[in-house]
Design an enzyme around this catalytic site. Structure first.
Site, PDB file in Angstrom:
ATOM      1  N   ASP A 166       0.860  -1.176   0.000  1.00  0.00           N
ATOM      2  CA  ASP A 166       0.000   0.000   0.000  1.00  0.00           C
ATOM      3  C   ASP A 166       0.902   1.233   0.000  1.00  0.00           C
ATOM      4  O   ASP A 166       2.073   1.158   0.367  1.00  0.00           O
ATOM      5  CB  ASP A 166      -0.883  -0.026   1.254  1.00  0.00           C
ATOM      6  CG  ASP A 166      -1.914   1.092   1.265  1.00  0.00           C
ATOM      7  OD1 ASP A 166      -2.337   1.510   0.184  1.00  0.00           O
ATOM      8  OD2 ASP A 166      -2.272   1.544   2.363  1.00  0.00           O
TER       9      ASP A 166
ATOM     10  N   LYS B 215     -13.531  26.677  -4.492  1.00  0.00           N
ATOM     11  CA  LYS B 215     -12.137  26.239  -4.390  1.00  0.00           C
ATOM     12  C   LYS B 215     -11.235  27.338  -3.806  1.00  0.00           C
ATOM     13  O   LYS B 215     -10.084  27.489  -4.204  1.00  0.00           O
ATOM     14  CB  LYS B 215     -11.600  25.769  -5.751  1.00  0.00           C
ATOM     15  CG  LYS B 215     -12.298  24.514  -6.266  1.00  0.00           C
ATOM     16  CD  LYS B 215     -11.624  23.962  -7.501  1.00  0.00           C
ATOM     17  CE  LYS B 215     -12.311  22.679  -7.944  1.00  0.00           C
ATOM     18  NZ  LYS B 215     -11.717  22.109  -9.159  1.00  0.00           N
TER      19      LYS B 215
ATOM     20  N   ASP C  44      -2.990  -1.203   5.835  1.00  0.00           N
ATOM     21  CA  ASP C  44      -3.399  -0.741   7.154  1.00  0.00           C
ATOM     22  C   ASP C  44      -4.900  -0.546   7.288  1.00  0.00           C
ATOM     23  O   ASP C  44      -5.401  -0.363   8.387  1.00  0.00           O
ATOM     24  CB  ASP C  44      -2.691   0.580   7.504  1.00  0.00           C
ATOM     25  CG  ASP C  44      -2.973   1.677   6.501  1.00  0.00           C
ATOM     26  OD1 ASP C  44      -3.612   1.386   5.467  1.00  0.00           O
ATOM     27  OD2 ASP C  44      -2.557   2.824   6.720  1.00  0.00           O
TER      28      ASP C  44
ATOM     29  N   ASP D 108      -7.762  -3.312   2.897  1.00  0.00           N
ATOM     30  CA  ASP D 108      -6.585  -4.165   2.622  1.00  0.00           C
ATOM     31  C   ASP D 108      -6.735  -5.568   3.203  1.00  0.00           C
ATOM     32  O   ASP D 108      -5.974  -6.463   2.839  1.00  0.00           O
ATOM     33  CB  ASP D 108      -5.319  -3.526   3.218  1.00  0.00           C
ATOM     34  CG  ASP D 108      -5.018  -2.171   2.620  1.00  0.00           C
ATOM     35  OD1 ASP D 108      -5.133  -2.043   1.385  1.00  0.00           O
ATOM     36  OD2 ASP D 108      -4.687  -1.243   3.377  1.00  0.00           O
TER      37      ASP D 108
END
Length: 798
Positions: free
Chosen positions: A221, A388, A661, A665
């Protein structure tokens, strides 16, 4: 499965019979209307009906990416479930604003439920060591039984009675079987696990120690494993020039005070006027602030981290008291901040350079120059996805003349922070060496080029601007109408139409500079990846991040050595050639060294082959072709796709280690030959893993590979030593049966020798040091390089 329940709240707010009531989450049904507010964990998959206050959620439990995502009730033409902003998922947390949504998925029918099912269905493969031990047992058993039966027949032929022959056969079998092997292997693995624990690798399954040594492919990852999972200021652009800002001055100063070696100097000059103006603009256009009152969870994480760094205090209460007292004087990078990820990185960088006294920098600046308060509230515009940018108006009456440029700050000033393209289009001037000058097309081109370069490096870029308000017009009694800001157009500003009620300038600003932030790679991770490559281990990045960001980070950590040699880059370069000189797509693919694959490409290929039979030789070939590339990155992947990638690597003959983590996963971690979780990760990932990295450092995996290879070498030595006593133990029985020499060893004495004297020397091999070339060899081939082979048997018996 029980760990997944921790992500769901016990109760939630549901509209029933027209009234908002508290209902247990387990009683929520499809069609319920759920109210979600700041801090709530979402109890089910919701399609948003309305949102308020720029509602944002943390999807890190599903995607592994910590960026807070906007939720909206607007229709989304994209149609991708995990990416649409209209859906809020079960188990995620509302981090900003509030909203109302309708339940469309509960239990196993939610996204997190499907991940739980994937993790439950994923089958863990048998470890290479257990396969080797089983093979060794079969060999030894076959040899022992063959010799026992053979000499039993010889005994009958020589006329010995059945009982004598039976005892003799048992003696032969016992002499051939290394009874101390089980204890030797167990103790050796335990000692290695103990050594690895000192390197912050917690081993849950002893056999997985050797599996890591056999690893030939690591699917890693990105966020939190290869990178630090902390947004950090990387580069600054002011005075129309770019400066390296990777060194935080607070850390640099503390290192200097402690007489620690610092091999780099800050790439910025704090005495420059442009730098000072930019830092003050950052401080006054942000709202994030340091938090010195930590929750117990944060304190426990800090205790674990400090223990790894040598903290001696094991009592949590005493540590917590001492830690909270020392927090204000620690480097800013070690402090906790209340605010979003970008502003956290900004204030950690800015605080220490505003004033010499670290404790007064940020708070002092904001206190001296407060936001203008009116009856309608503070004069500020919060950031939202449509604009934004964010904006605030501050009182600058205390600012000394000339402090920020030739004109100085007078009376009140507008500060704006946001996306570069939105800020630049509103600017009429630019600050160069502390002097405001008209912004030219050359200036704009330079700014856009720097913005593009930093964006291509996978960094998040923010621009800053200000505008000094005229004291004659904007008096202390002037009533700003912040809610009308959308009516103040650039055309009106250019024509001088500023006589709107409550008007304040949002165009004609002065551009100050750019700041880029990134999630920097962990220390030494690039060298660790290089070490893996030298050891013949393929490192594949599998991340939920966007393709450009994934490629940029992969380049920084050496997973991709040259972005110009990826398949996309080669195809793009090929398209620029004259038609006659162009190569085919296959030739371009073969020429490329690396590849960056988007999850959509993977999903498209999977759908094309969905109806093919499972035993079809071409099914999944596209994934095998990708995996055979030297350098591979998978971006924007889902949990099921990670599972496909791991299965394909195993099908290609790799021994696969998977690091991660997050909840997303966990299926891949469980499916892998060895699953490695981060210590700071979710309980679900830690529960599925075979090993846990307590310091969340990829370099620890490389250390584990070295230890795994060492234990395999040492086990071969232990077994060779153990087997070498077999011939001396068998010889007396052969002499007894053939030449009637009195039997000097009984079966019990053989057991005493094997368990009493042989076992301790055999275990001592576990303390052998590694060979110098241990990390320069290719990974062990499980089909060819066995724990016990002909060479070892010949050495032991002959």
């Amino acid at each position: 499965m029980a760990k997944f329940k921790n992500f769901l709240p016990k109760v939630c707010s549901v509209y029933r019979n027209g009234e908002l009531t508290e209902v247990e989450s387990k009683n929520v049904v499809r069609g319920d209307i759920i109210s979600v507010k700041l801090g709530d964990n979402i109890p089910a998959d919701l399609v948003m009906i309305e949102t308020q206050g720029d509602m944002k959620v943390d999807n890190s439990s599903l995607t592994g990416e910590t960026e807070q995502l906007l939720r909206t009730a607007d229709q989304d033409p994209n149609g991708k479930l995990l990416e649409t902003p209209r859906v809020s998922f079960s188990g995620t947390e509302c981090k900003n604003g509030s909203g109302v949504g309708m339940v469309f998925g509960i239990g196993d029918k939610t996204v997190i439920g499907s991940i739980a099912n994937l993790a439950d269905q994923a089958e863990s493969a048998e470890t290479p060591l257990s396969i080797e031990i089983h093979r060794f047992i079969l060999i030894v058993s076959a040899v022992a039984i063959f010799l026992g039966v053979t000499f039993f027949i010889f005994g009958i032929a020589y006329g010995y009675d059945i009982i004598t022959n039976l005892v003799f056969a048992i003696g032969i079998i016992v002499a051939n079987v290394p009874e101390g092997l089980l204890a030797t292997v167990t103790v050796s693995l335990a000692l290695t696990a103990q050594r690895m624990a000192k390197k912050y690798v917690l081993v849950k399954n002893l056999e997985s120690v050797e599996t890591l040594g056999s690893t030939s492919c690591i699917c890693s990852d990105k966020t939190g494993t290869l990178t630090q999972n902390v947004m950090t200021v990387s580069q600054l652009v002011y005075d129309n020039k770019r400066f390296d800002a990777s060194i935080n001055y607070s850390e640099y100063k503390h290192a200097s005070l402690a007489d620690k070696f610092t091999d780099k100097e800050p790439g910025y000059n704090m005495s420059e006027k442009g730098f000072q103006v930019l830092m003050r603009a950052i401080a006054l256009s942000t709202t994030a602030q340091f938090n010195y009152k930590l929750e117990e969870k944060d304190l426990k994480e800090a205790h674990t981290r400090e223990m790894q760094s040598g903290e001696k205090e094991t009592n949590f209460e005493k540590f917590a008291t001492k830690y909270l007292e020392s927090l204000p004087t620690r480097p800013d990078t070690q402090k906790y901040v209340m605010g979003d990820a970008s502003e956290t990185g900004l204030v950690k960088f800015t605080n220490s350079v505003l004033y010499k006294d670290v404790r007064e920098g940020l708070d002092k600046a904001r206190e001296e120059f407060p936001i203008v308060e009116q009856k309608s509230g503070p004069c500020q515009i919060l950031f939202n996805s449509a604009n934004k940018f964010n904006l605030c108006i501050r009182k600058m009456g205390n600012a000394p003349e000339g402090d920020f440029g030739a004109n100085g700050f007078r009376h009140m000033t507008v500060f704006m922070k946001g996306a570069p393209e939105r800020i630049i289009s509103r600017c009429k001037k630019i600050l160069i060496n502390g002097v405001e000058t008209d912004i030219s097309q050359t200036h704009i081109d330079t700014i856009n080029e720097e913005n593009s370069n930093m964006g291509n490096d996978g960094e998040r870029v923010l621009a800053f601007a200000h505008c000094h308000l005229e004291p004659e017009k904007y008096t202390s009694s002037y009533a700003f109408k912040m809610e009308y800001y959308r009516n103040y157009t650039k055309e009106d500003a250019e024509k001088g139409n500023t006589n709107f009620e409550g008007f304040f300038p949002m165009h004609g600003l002065t551009f100050i500079g750019l700041v880029s932030l990134n999630d920097p790679p962990r220390f030494r991770v690039d060298k660790s990846v290089q070490k893996c490559r030298k050891a013949g281990i393929k490192v594949i990045m599998v991340t939920g991040d966007q393709k450009p960001t994934a490629g940029a980070i992969a380049r920084k950590v050496n997973i991709l050595t040259d972005l110009d040699k990826t398949v996309d880059a080669v195809l793009a370069a090929n398209a620029l050639l004259p038609v006659k000189e162009r190569k085919t797509d296959k030739e371009c693919f073969d020429e490329a060294r690396g590849i960056v694959v988007h999850g959509d490409e993977l999903a498209k290929k999977f759908r094309e082959e969905e109806n093919m039979p499972d035993d079809a030789p071409d099914k999944g070939r596209y994934l095998l072709d990708w995996i055979r590339k030297d350098e591979i990155v998978f971006a924007r992947t889902s949990p099921s796709q990670k599972l496909q990638i791991v299965a394909a690597c195993q099908r290609a003959g790799y021994v696969v280690a998977v690091t991660g983590d997050g909840v997303n996963d966990s299926p891949a971690i469980k499916k892998a030959d060895i699953g490695v979780a981060m210590g700071s990760g979710s309980d679900v990932a830690n529960n599925a893993a075979d090993m846990i990295l307590l310091n969340d450092d990829f370099s620890s995996i490389v250390n584990g590979v070295e230890e795994g290879r060492l234990i395999f070498d040492n086990l071969k030595k232990s077994i060779a030593y153990t087997l070498s006593s077999n011939i001396p133990e068998i010889s007396p029985f052969i002499m007894f049966i053939l030449f009637q020499v009195p039997l000097p060893l009984s079966t019990v004495l053989i057991l005493c020798i094997d368990l009493g004297t042989d076992m301790v020397p055999a275990i001592s091999f576990a303390y052998e040091n590694a060979e110098l070339d241990i990390m320069e060899r290719m990974p062990r081939n499980s089909k060819r390089d066995h724990l016990v082979n002909i060479k070892l048997i010949s050495f032991a018996y002959l």
